[in-house]
Design a protein around this motif. Sequence first.
Motif, PDB file in Angstrom:
ATOM      1  N   VAL A 150     -24.547 -37.936  -6.535  1.00 25.10           N
ATOM      2  CA  VAL A 150     -25.373 -38.683  -7.788  1.00 25.10           C
ATOM      3  C   VAL A 150     -26.044 -39.819  -7.143  1.00 25.10           C
ATOM      4  CG1 VAL A 150     -24.677 -39.686  -9.480  1.00 25.10           C
ATOM      5  CG2 VAL A 150     -23.418 -38.022  -9.187  1.00 25.10           C
ATOM      6  N   VAL A 151     -25.551 -40.227  -5.977  1.00 26.19           N
ATOM      7  CA  VAL A 151     -26.278 -41.433  -5.202  1.00 26.19           C
ATOM      8  C   VAL A 151     -27.608 -40.993  -4.709  1.00 26.19           C
ATOM      9  CG1 VAL A 151     -26.260 -43.224  -3.567  1.00 26.19           C
ATOM     10  CG2 VAL A 151     -24.492 -42.974  -5.041  1.00 26.19           C
ATOM     11  N   LEU A 152     -27.518 -39.689  -4.039  1.00 26.24           N
ATOM     12  CA  LEU A 152     -28.669 -38.902  -3.312  1.00 26.24           C
ATOM     13  C   LEU A 152     -29.819 -38.557  -4.482  1.00 26.24           C
ATOM     14  CD1 LEU A 152     -26.738 -36.845  -0.411  1.00 26.24           C
ATOM     15  CD2 LEU A 152     -28.528 -38.982  -0.400  1.00 26.24           C
ATOM     16  N   LEU A 153     -29.281 -38.350  -5.745  1.00 24.15           N
ATOM     17  CA  LEU A 153     -30.077 -37.620  -6.821  1.00 24.15           C
ATOM     18  C   LEU A 153     -30.748 -39.100  -7.344  1.00 24.15           C
ATOM     19  CD1 LEU A 153     -31.043 -35.639  -8.613  1.00 24.15           C
ATOM     20  CD2 LEU A 153     -29.364 -35.889 -10.247  1.00 24.15           C
ATOM     21  N   TYR A 154     -30.100 -39.967  -7.516  1.00 27.68           N
ATOM     22  CA  TYR A 154     -30.710 -41.658  -8.005  1.00 27.68           C
ATOM     23  C   TYR A 154     -31.552 -41.788  -6.909  1.00 27.68           C
ATOM     24  CZ  TYR A 154     -31.022 -46.663  -8.174  1.00 27.68           C
ATOM     25  OH  TYR A 154     -31.394 -47.845  -7.859  1.00 27.68           O
ATOM     26  N   GLY A 159     -37.465 -42.392  -5.768  1.00 29.37           N
ATOM     27  CA  GLY A 159     -38.841 -41.816  -5.221  1.00 29.37           C
ATOM     28  C   GLY A 159     -39.751 -41.105  -5.845  1.00 29.37           C
ATOM     29  N   LEU A 160     -39.468 -40.084  -6.576  1.00 33.92           N
ATOM     30  CA  LEU A 160     -40.440 -39.324  -7.437  1.00 33.92           C
ATOM     31  C   LEU A 160     -40.886 -40.365  -8.545  1.00 33.92           C
ATOM     32  CD1 LEU A 160     -39.812 -36.045  -8.994  1.00 33.92           C
ATOM     33  CD2 LEU A 160     -40.376 -37.734 -10.369  1.00 33.92           C
ATOM     34  N   ILE A 161     -40.150 -41.218  -9.030  1.00 35.67           N
ATOM     35  CA  ILE A 161     -40.721 -41.982 -10.148  1.00 35.67           C
ATOM     36  C   ILE A 161     -41.512 -42.752  -9.456  1.00 35.67           C
ATOM     37  CG2 ILE A 161     -39.886 -43.863 -11.696  1.00 35.67           C
ATOM     38  CD1 ILE A 161     -37.585 -42.193 -12.435  1.00 35.67           C
ATOM     39  N   VAL A 162     -41.374 -43.634  -8.459  1.00 30.63           N
ATOM     40  CA  VAL A 162     -42.314 -44.534  -7.888  1.00 30.63           C
ATOM     41  C   VAL A 162     -43.696 -43.816  -7.466  1.00 30.63           C
ATOM     42  CG1 VAL A 162     -42.597 -45.937  -5.672  1.00 30.63           C
ATOM     43  CG2 VAL A 162     -40.606 -45.996  -7.029  1.00 30.63           C
ATOM     44  N   ASP A 163     -43.625 -42.644  -6.879  1.00 38.16           N
ATOM     45  CA  ASP A 163     -45.007 -41.919  -6.881  1.00 38.16           C
ATOM     46  C   ASP A 163     -45.408 -41.529  -8.032  1.00 38.16           C
ATOM     47  OD1 ASP A 163     -44.610 -42.055  -3.821  1.00 38.16           O
ATOM     48  OD2 ASP A 163     -44.043 -39.986  -3.593  1.00 38.16           O
ATOM     49  N   ASP A 164     -44.765 -41.147  -8.962  1.00 33.54           N
ATOM     50  CA  ASP A 164     -45.509 -40.839 -10.314  1.00 33.54           C
ATOM     51  C   ASP A 164     -46.039 -42.007 -10.782  1.00 33.54           C
ATOM     52  OD1 ASP A 164     -45.736 -38.455 -12.182  1.00 33.54           O
ATOM     53  OD2 ASP A 164     -45.252 -39.853 -13.476  1.00 33.54           O
ATOM     54  N   LEU A 165     -45.490 -43.397 -10.702  1.00 31.12           N
ATOM     55  CA  LEU A 165     -46.062 -44.404 -11.276  1.00 31.12           C
ATOM     56  C   LEU A 165     -47.324 -45.050 -10.399  1.00 31.12           C
ATOM     57  CD1 LEU A 165     -42.733 -46.409 -11.726  1.00 31.12           C
ATOM     58  CD2 LEU A 165     -44.416 -45.766 -13.573  1.00 31.12           C
ATOM     59  N   THR A 166     -47.292 -44.735  -9.178  1.00 38.91           N
ATOM     60  CA  THR A 166     -48.080 -45.400  -8.440  1.00 38.91           C
ATOM     61  C   THR A 166     -49.249 -44.501  -7.766  1.00 38.91           C
ATOM     62  OG1 THR A 166     -46.819 -45.079  -6.348  1.00 38.91           O
ATOM     63  CG2 THR A 166     -46.815 -47.276  -7.613  1.00 38.91           C
ATOM     64  N   VAL A 167     -48.887 -43.463  -7.429  1.00 43.51           N
ATOM     65  CA  VAL A 167     -49.918 -42.435  -6.862  1.00 43.51           C
ATOM     66  C   VAL A 167     -49.630 -41.103  -7.533  1.00 43.51           C
ATOM     67  CG1 VAL A 167     -50.738 -43.518  -4.793  1.00 43.51           C
ATOM     68  CG2 VAL A 167     -48.723 -42.233  -4.713  1.00 43.51           C
ATOM     69  N   PRO A 168     -49.851 -40.837  -8.887  1.00 46.65           N
ATOM     70  CA  PRO A 168     -49.412 -39.501  -9.287  1.00 46.65           C
ATOM     71  C   PRO A 168     -50.280 -38.289  -8.829  1.00 46.65           C
ATOM     72  CG  PRO A 168     -50.754 -40.974 -10.874  1.00 46.65           C
ATOM     73  CD  PRO A 168     -50.484 -41.864  -9.716  1.00 46.65           C
TER      74      PRO A 168
END
Length: 193
Positions: A150-154, A159-168
């Motif tokens: 669960v921690v690894l999935l978090y 990371g996915l969210i940061v990339d989608d927010l900043t460099v989609p």
Amino acid sequence: MRQNPARRTALLDAAIEVLAREGSRGLTLRAVDKEAAVPTGTASNYFTNRADMLAQVVRRTRERLTPDPAELADTMTAEPSHELVRTLMLQLVKRMRRDRSSHLAMLELRLEATRRPELHTELTRFLTAELDANIDFHLGSGLPGDRSGVVLLYLAMLGLIVDDLTVPELLTPHRLDALVDTMVTRLLPAAPA
């Protein structure tokens, strides 16, 4: 200190928008007043100082980013499975895309916390409680995986969210649902039969 809850919420929402648009350096009490379209000096009646405002913004982002209880209850009627985890993660991405400002504000707060020990303490306490609650929810719901998974999935979803927010555009060549599916199945192995 003023106690009008609706006004305080409006000011906190304005602070989130300022943080998302202008970063932490642009976040001033005056900028919040302007964003909230209230008379100059209003924010100073609600927050003792900038640090107080930042701490309250942390809590307000949680309110804004928490899943709708009815929607979550409906989702959780499904049997615990990798497919259910996948659905929950895709719902997380949808919430992020609906309220980009809150996620961007949290990124700004994380950066600001590296320079402000009082915010670092507050944010560490807040994020630790959030992660622990997410782990407890996941495990308590009988979803596949263990605490480490669960921690690894978090971490992977962050990371996915940061990339989608900043460099989609970085993720454009990849199917988001396929990436989430791969993360879920690789990070949360099924229990042995």
